[in-house]
Design an enzyme around this catalytic site. Structure first.
Site, PDB file in Angstrom:
ATOM      1  N   LYS A  43       2.767  -2.573  -2.742  1.00  0.00           N
ATOM      2  CA  LYS A  43       3.854  -2.311  -3.687  1.00  0.00           C
ATOM      3  C   LYS A  43       4.620  -3.606  -3.907  1.00  0.00           C
ATOM      4  CE  LYS A  43       5.548   0.625  -6.469  1.00  0.00           C
ATOM      5  NZ  LYS A  43       4.688   1.145  -7.539  1.00  0.00           N
ATOM      6  N   SER A  99       1.990   3.920 -11.156  1.00  0.00           N
ATOM      7  CA  SER A  99       3.218   4.237 -10.434  1.00  0.00           C
ATOM      8  C   SER A  99       3.849   5.490 -11.034  1.00  0.00           C
ATOM      9  CB  SER A  99       4.159   3.032 -10.456  1.00  0.00           C
ATOM     10  OG  SER A  99       5.030   3.074  -9.357  1.00  0.00           O
TER      11      SER A  99
END
Length: 589
Positions: free
Chosen positions: A195, A388
């Site tokens: 991430k 996402s």
């Protein structure tokens, strides 16, 4: 007196400006009235569909009344949008219209993501099955522009032009040094080693994990593009890969020598080639029609069909509220809810083109998707990017369809805030004194470092959000949470890679998704597609575009190469709260 004179000058100036503005609007209205009057658009015999996409940004759709504003010298800037849906519709109509003999392409400087380019290219490949010709010409081709043009029967290049054919790259902008200089300390909270959306604020270069995932999807996307070009141009893949890896097309003649272009010609010579194909005399004009006019002339099909497939276009960042131009939670939850409750709508397709955004906004949309799934067939068609938060809202679908080169995944979560104490105290000489009733009454105060208690609270919230994200995907995909975590951790995948890992069901574009939905409701030939949200009136759209483009052009002229940096800083405003967002903004070139 000088003061009064200046005031008078301002008043006169405003009056003149108002009059000119009224004349401009009246002119626009007159043009629209003349172009949308009772006279029907027709397709002349022996015509060519001209797709001029130079300098155009490909978006999912534009207003149905795509006005020709060339009389005004393109007042809205050079980077005008072109709708992918309308372009594909026109190409499909050109395939079956007997008056259309071929397509003339200008795509050299087209601006679009890889999946959008693929959808457009697939429409052109399908057009060629009609036996009609496609001719491409440009002075210069970007990698994406050439990817589209490579499908043409003949590709002509200006004798002093060029083709960018050297593979893909993606670069990130990092702010760590800037924050150190100004005295701002980012406070980072995340789950997932991949991430990397926060990395630009804490690092000076990509982390090993970020570099690994970027290299992986770039290689996969480049390989896919090369295979397509190799097939269209009749060049062995290994030979084409070498040309690409070493950038062997360095001069215009190289493009011809290596088989990427048919011939080096000037524009008038290309027109002569087209006239020859059409059997037109040298002094006669070529009958051309653009995508908008061709769509206007086309007869709509199945207008009375009771089998409606709703396609909801979700494009942009995911935010809370009811804003337009983005995927705002209130607005899109309402659209999905309306489609669910409308008995005339037999299936719902969410067309997702989003890098993600707010986790709470994503959750609001997810809830409506989950409810819609209970009521009727629910599909997701992924565009250029559905990662996402874009994947979060896609998870409930019965079937997820993505292009092989769609960017997706990035199942992870992060939170971020900034401690500006050094900037305020040491740089600006500003101090802050807080009076509070409880230990956490000034929770997340940006004028001081976070306490350990605050860090634990925020990190706990981020971890809880990650577990919720995992559970949403697990439930929607019929996977165990452990299986989802193996392909999560914020890692980005191509559509190809996502399908191999169970995150995508079918490879294809929006048309593929519509066909699947039609088959599901037993209406292979008897259905109609309706797009949502309903578009704004053309006049309102023009005024918005005018204001937005003027502002952008002024900023670009003032900032030059620093405009990209300005865009990145501006995006910080939307990083409020816990985020499910892709690593940076991936631009492939």
């Amino acid at each position: 007196m000088k003061f009064l004179g200046n005031v008078l000058a301002v008043i006169v100036g405003l009056f003149v400006f108002s009059i000119l503005g009224m004349l401009l609007m009246l002119g626009l209205i007159g043009i629209v009235a003349s172009s949308s009057g009772s006279e029907e658009v027709s397709v002349s015999e022996n015509s060519v569909l001209h797709l001029d996409l130079n300098g155009r940004i490909i978006v999912e759709r534009t207003t149905e009344d795509d006005l020709d504003l060339s009389l005004f010298g393109n007042p809205f800037g050079q980077d005008m949008n072109a709708g992918l849906i309308n372009l594909k519709k026109a190409i499909g109509e050109a395939k079956t219209n007997d008056n259309i003999k071929g397509i003339y392409l200008n795509t050299g400087l087209i601006m679009a993501g890889q999946a959008s380019l693929l959808e457009l290219r697939e429409a052109l490949v399908d057009f060629k099955t009609s036996g009609k010709f496609i001719v491409a010409y440009d002075e210069a081709y970007t990698e994406g522009g050439y990817y589209i043009a490579s499908v043409a029967d003949e590709i002509y290049l200006n004798p002093l032009g060029g083709i960018e054919f050297n593979g893909f790259s993606s670069e990130g902008i990092f702010f760590k040094g800037l924050f150190e200089k100004v005295g701002v300390q980012p406070e980072i909270f995340r789950v997932g080693e991949f991430k990397s959306a926060v990395e630009p604020f804490i690092l000076e270069e990509n982390s090993p994990e970020a570099r690994l995932q970027t290299q992986s999807f770039l290689d996969d996307m480049n390989q896919f593009a090369l295979k397509s070009v190799a097939e269209s141009r009749g060049i062995p893949y290994d030979s084409l890969k070498k040309i690409n890896d070493l950038m062997l097309v360095r001069k215009p003649q190289d493009a011809v020598s290596y088989g990427l272009a048919t011939e080096l010609l000037y524009f008038d010579e290309v027109l002569a080639k087209l006239k020859e194909k059409l059997g037109v005399e040298e002094d006669d004009d070529i009958e051309t029609i653009n995508a908008t006019d061709l769509n206007s002339a086309a007869k709509s099909k199945n207008l009375t069909s009771k089998n409606i497939i709703a396609v909801i276009i979700a494009e942009g960042e995911i935010v809370g509220g009811n804003a337009s131009g983005v995927i705002s939670s209130d607005r899109f939850a309402k659209e999905i809810r309306k489609a669910r409750k409308d008995d005339n709508i037999k299936a719902i397709i969410l067309r997702v083109n989003s890098p993600g955004g707010s986790v709470i906004a994503s959750e609001v949309i997810w809830r409506e998707m989950a409810e819609a799934k209970k009521a009727k067939p629910l599909y997701v068609s992924m565009g250029e990017v559905a990662a996402s938060g874009g994947y979060y809202i896609s998870a409930p679908a019965d079937t997820i369809v993505a292009q092989p080169n769609t960017i997706t995944g990035s199942i992870g979560i992060f939170g971020m805030m900034f401690n500006a104490q050094e900037l305020l105290n040491d740089k600006l000489g500003i101090t802050v004194d807080v009076v509070k009733t409880g230990e956490l009454s000034d929770f997340m105060n940006p004028t001081r470092p976070l306490t350990e208690v605050e860090r634990n609270i925020i990190q706990g919230t981020v971890e809880d959000g990650y577990e919720t994200f995992i559970s949403r995907v697990a439930e929607g995909r019929g996977m165990s949470p452990e299986a989802v975590k193996e392909v999560a951790s914020g890692r980005v995948w191509t559509g190809n890679q996502a399908k191999e890992r169970g995150l995508v069901d079918v490879l294809g574009g929006l048309n593929t998704t519509i066909e699947l939905a039609a088959a599901r409701i037993g209406a292979t030939d008897d259905y109609r597609v309706v797009y949502y949200p309903t578009q704004k009136p053309w006049f309102e759209t023009i005024m918005e575009d005018l204001g937005n483009n003027v502002q952008v052009r002024v900023l670009k002229s003032q900032l030059g190469e620093n405009y990209k940096l300005y865009q990145q800083v501006e995006k910080l405003k939307s990083y409020e709260g816990i985020q499910v967002r892709m690593p940076q903004d991936i631009t492939i070139k």
